[in-house]
Motif scaffolding. Structure first.
Motif, PDB file in Angstrom:
ATOM      1  N   VAL A 136       0.820  -1.209   0.000  1.00 16.10           N
ATOM      2  CA  VAL A 136       0.000   0.000   0.000  1.00 16.10           C
ATOM      3  C   VAL A 136       0.858   1.265   0.000  1.00 16.10           C
ATOM      4  CG1 VAL A 136      -1.769   1.268   1.272  1.00 16.10           C
ATOM      5  CG2 VAL A 136      -1.853  -1.225   1.185  1.00 16.10           C
ATOM      6  N   ARG A 137       1.951   1.240   0.704  1.00 11.37           N
ATOM      7  CA  ARG A 137       2.787   2.435   0.858  1.00 11.37           C
ATOM      8  C   ARG A 137       3.670   2.633  -0.376  1.00 11.37           C
ATOM      9  NH1 ARG A 137       3.806   4.648   5.880  1.00 11.37           N
ATOM     10  NH2 ARG A 137       5.365   6.306   5.932  1.00 11.37           N
ATOM     11  N   PRO A 138       3.592   3.789  -1.056  1.00  9.36           N
ATOM     12  CA  PRO A 138       4.448   4.026  -2.222  1.00  9.36           C
ATOM     13  C   PRO A 138       5.928   4.037  -1.848  1.00  9.36           C
ATOM     14  CG  PRO A 138       2.610   5.569  -2.185  1.00  9.36           C
ATOM     15  CD  PRO A 138       2.613   4.884  -0.859  1.00  9.36           C
ATOM     16  N   GLY A 139       6.737   3.440  -2.709  1.00  9.27           N
ATOM     17  CA  GLY A 139       8.174   3.406  -2.457  1.00  9.27           C
ATOM     18  C   GLY A 139       8.845   2.300  -3.248  1.00  9.27           C
ATOM     19  N   LYS A 140      10.133   2.139  -3.008  1.00  8.78           N
ATOM     20  CA  LYS A 140      10.911   1.071  -3.635  1.00  8.78           C
ATOM     21  C   LYS A 140      11.104  -0.055  -2.628  1.00  8.78           C
ATOM     22  CE  LYS A 140      13.548   3.334  -7.304  1.00  8.78           C
ATOM     23  NZ  LYS A 140      13.064   2.394  -8.345  1.00  8.78           N
ATOM     24  N   TYR A 141      10.720  -1.264  -3.029  1.00  7.85           N
ATOM     25  CA  TYR A 141      10.844  -2.445  -2.186  1.00  7.85           C
ATOM     26  C   TYR A 141      11.825  -3.426  -2.821  1.00  7.85           C
ATOM     27  CZ  TYR A 141       6.457  -0.890   0.034  1.00  7.85           C
ATOM     28  OH  TYR A 141       5.490  -0.169   0.690  1.00  7.85           O
ATOM     29  N   ILE A 142      12.289  -4.354  -2.001  1.00  3.81           N
ATOM     30  CA  ILE A 142      13.113  -5.443  -2.511  1.00  3.81           C
ATOM     31  C   ILE A 142      12.615  -6.744  -1.890  1.00  3.81           C
ATOM     32  CG2 ILE A 142      14.887  -5.126  -0.719  1.00  3.81           C
ATOM     33  CD1 ILE A 142      16.928  -6.048  -2.868  1.00  3.81           C
ATOM     34  N   ALA A 143      12.394  -7.742  -2.748  1.00  5.76           N
ATOM     35  CA  ALA A 143      11.970  -9.068  -2.299  1.00  5.76           C
ATOM     36  C   ALA A 143      13.164 -10.011  -2.388  1.00  5.76           C
ATOM     37  CB  ALA A 143      10.819  -9.583  -3.157  1.00  5.76           C
ATOM     38  N   THR A 144      13.390 -10.764  -1.313  1.00  7.09           N
ATOM     39  CA  THR A 144      14.555 -11.644  -1.230  1.00  7.09           C
ATOM     40  C   THR A 144      14.117 -13.046  -0.840  1.00  7.09           C
ATOM     41  OG1 THR A 144      15.858  -9.742  -0.466  1.00  7.09           O
ATOM     42  CG2 THR A 144      16.851 -11.915  -0.227  1.00  7.09           C
ATOM     43  N   SER A 145      14.642 -14.051  -1.548  1.00  4.13           N
ATOM     44  CA  SER A 145      14.365 -15.440  -1.193  1.00  4.13           C
ATOM     45  C   SER A 145      15.403 -15.922  -0.195  1.00  4.13           C
ATOM     46  CB  SER A 145      14.384 -16.323  -2.445  1.00  4.13           C
ATOM     47  OG  SER A 145      15.710 -16.451  -2.929  1.00  4.13           O
ATOM     48  N   ASP A 146      15.192 -17.132   0.343  1.00  2.00           N
ATOM     49  CA  ASP A 146      16.147 -17.659   1.317  1.00  2.00           C
ATOM     50  C   ASP A 146      17.477 -18.051   0.669  1.00  2.00           C
ATOM     51  OD1 ASP A 146      15.226 -19.800  -0.097  1.00  2.00           O
ATOM     52  OD2 ASP A 146      14.732 -21.044   1.636  1.00  2.00           O
ATOM     53  N   LYS A 147      17.527 -18.017  -0.675  1.00  2.20           N
ATOM     54  CA  LYS A 147      18.775 -18.281  -1.392  1.00  2.20           C
ATOM     55  C   LYS A 147      19.417 -16.979  -1.881  1.00  2.20           C
ATOM     56  CE  LYS A 147      17.242 -22.856  -2.888  1.00  2.20           C
ATOM     57  NZ  LYS A 147      16.935 -23.743  -4.039  1.00  2.20           N
ATOM     58  N   ASN A 148      18.983 -15.860  -1.285  1.00  2.00           N
ATOM     59  CA  ASN A 148      19.521 -14.528  -1.591  1.00  2.00           C
ATOM     60  C   ASN A 148      19.271 -14.091  -3.032  1.00  2.00           C
ATOM     61  OD1 ASN A 148      20.537 -13.974   1.019  1.00  2.00           O
ATOM     62  ND2 ASN A 148      22.378 -15.183   0.593  1.00  2.00           N
ATOM     63  N   LYS A 149      18.232 -14.619  -3.653  1.00  2.00           N
ATOM     64  CA  LYS A 149      17.796 -14.133  -4.957  1.00  2.00           C
ATOM     65  C   LYS A 149      16.847 -12.960  -4.728  1.00  2.00           C
ATOM     66  CE  LYS A 149      19.979 -17.524  -6.950  1.00  2.00           C
ATOM     67  NZ  LYS A 149      21.216 -17.305  -7.752  1.00  2.00           N
ATOM     68  N   THR A 150      16.971 -11.918  -5.541  1.00  2.00           N
ATOM     69  CA  THR A 150      16.198 -10.705  -5.283  1.00  2.00           C
ATOM     70  C   THR A 150      15.438 -10.238  -6.523  1.00  2.00           C
ATOM     71  OG1 THR A 150      18.077  -9.269  -5.845  1.00  2.00           O
ATOM     72  CG2 THR A 150      17.842  -9.925  -3.534  1.00  2.00           C
ATOM     73  N   VAL A 151      14.398  -9.444  -6.270  1.00  2.00           N
ATOM     74  CA  VAL A 151      13.661  -8.746  -7.317  1.00  2.00           C
ATOM     75  C   VAL A 151      13.243  -7.396  -6.742  1.00  2.00           C
ATOM     76  CG1 VAL A 151      11.483  -9.853  -6.646  1.00  2.00           C
ATOM     77  CG2 VAL A 151      11.688  -8.792  -8.890  1.00  2.00           C
ATOM     78  N   ASN A 152      13.427  -6.336  -7.523  1.00  2.00           N
ATOM     79  CA  ASN A 152      13.051  -4.989  -7.099  1.00  2.00           C
ATOM     80  C   ASN A 152      11.583  -4.740  -7.425  1.00  2.00           C
ATOM     81  OD1 ASN A 152      15.696  -4.209  -6.216  1.00  2.00           O
ATOM     82  ND2 ASN A 152      16.290  -3.978  -8.362  1.00  2.00           N
ATOM     83  N   VAL A 153      10.889  -4.099  -6.498  1.00  2.00           N
ATOM     84  CA  VAL A 153       9.466  -3.806  -6.672  1.00  2.00           C
ATOM     85  C   VAL A 153       9.265  -2.302  -6.513  1.00  2.00           C
ATOM     86  CG1 VAL A 153       7.126  -4.291  -5.901  1.00  2.00           C
ATOM     87  CG2 VAL A 153       8.887  -6.064  -5.704  1.00  2.00           C
ATOM     88  N   ASP A 154       8.785  -1.667  -7.574  1.00  2.00           N
ATOM     89  CA  ASP A 154       8.561  -0.223  -7.570  1.00  2.00           C
ATOM     90  C   ASP A 154       7.067   0.051  -7.428  1.00  2.00           C
ATOM     91  OD1 ASP A 154       9.054   2.492  -7.754  1.00  2.00           O
ATOM     92  OD2 ASP A 154       8.909   2.511  -9.941  1.00  2.00           O
ATOM     93  N   VAL A 155       6.701   0.828  -6.402  1.00  2.00           N
ATOM     94  CA  VAL A 155       5.299   1.177  -6.154  1.00  2.00           C
ATOM     95  C   VAL A 155       5.176   2.699  -6.165  1.00  2.00           C
ATOM     96  CG1 VAL A 155       3.308   0.883  -4.636  1.00  2.00           C
ATOM     97  CG2 VAL A 155       5.074  -0.889  -4.723  1.00  2.00           C
TER      98      VAL A 155
END
Length: 250
Positions: A136-155
């Motif tokens: 809900v909150r606008p901003g830049k997020y980062i999603a990380t798996s337990d294997k340190n794989k990441t994806v950037n999420v822009d809201v």
């Protein structure tokens, strides 16, 4: 009609797939027929249990379990909730009332030995599980798996045109997570638009806010984050018995 803003939803900046909260959902497919026992934990404390029956004859391919209706109680007493779903269907966990993080485990009952076999645990998502989050909150997020794989999420802040078109349907965005990592390097969402992580390898996912957007552009549908409204100062009125002007003459 008076509108109410859920301030807790805007204050949320971190999400984890290991538990289910107010803005997260977890869906798990149950393939084998049989009877299951679900356990709901708040922290390390077992709060409640429920029963799940999986049958080929059942028509419902999805059953929704609202964790907000469960409470701490005497587990030896009757009153457990029972759910039924078709074999191969999904059981969806969500919380409609509070943001308390709940961990869920699912165990299959062996009818011959009456022993329990572990089927599912939110702390480690299985293949074909779905983890859904609403940012809900606008901003830049980062999603990380337990294997340190990441994806950037822009809201970003939503555009006015999106809100002006009442018939616009905003579909959720799906990101697949396989053994090599996330298929996307970056995704872009509108606030509260659903983000679905489709798990193809056992994992856990954590999402955190990296940078908050505080100044939207001129085309944004709203220009500030919701804040607590200022209370109007009470103006004390001087009535006749308090105002010297009206004191009786002596």
């Amino acid at each position: 009609m008076k509108r109410y803003i859920n301030k807790a939803a805007f204050a949320k900046t971190a999400f984890e797939s290991s538990t289910v909260g107010m803005l997260t959902f977890i869906a798990h497919p149950v393939a084998k027929e049989g009877n299951y026992v679900g356990n709901i934990y708040e922290g390390d404390r077992l709060m409640d249990r429920f029963f799940l029956t999986v049958s080929e004859k059942e028509k419902n391919t999805q059953v929704n379990v609202d964790l907000g209706v469960f409470n701490f109680r005497d587990l030896s007493a009757q009153g457990r909730k029972t759910f039924v779903v078709q074999a191969g269907g999904y059981i969806l966990f969500y919380n409609s009332k509070q943001d308390t993080p709940y961990r869920i485990t699912l165990e299959r009952v062996n009818e011959s030995t009456k022993k329990m076999a572990a089927e599912f645990d939110t702390q480690k998502l299985n293949k074909k599980d779905l983890f859904v989050v609403s940012l809900v909150r606008p901003g830049k997020y980062i999603a990380t798996s337990d294997k340190n794989k990441t994806v950037n999420v822009d809201v970003p802040y939503p555009d006015k045109k999106v809100f002006e078109e009442r018939n616009t349907i905003i579909n959720p965005i799906t990101v697949r997570l396989n053994p090599e990592g996330f298929e996307n390097d970056e995704v872009r969402l509108l606030p509260s638009q659903g983000l679905i992580f489709q798990v193809e390898d056992p994992t856990s996912i954590a999402i955190r806010l990296e940078k908050e957007y505080t100044k939207p552009d001129k085309n944004a549908a709203f220009d500030t984050m919701p804040t607590k409204p200022k209370r109007k100062k009470k103006v004390s009125r001087k009535y006749r018995w308090e105002n010297p002007k009206y004191y009786p003459k002596r």
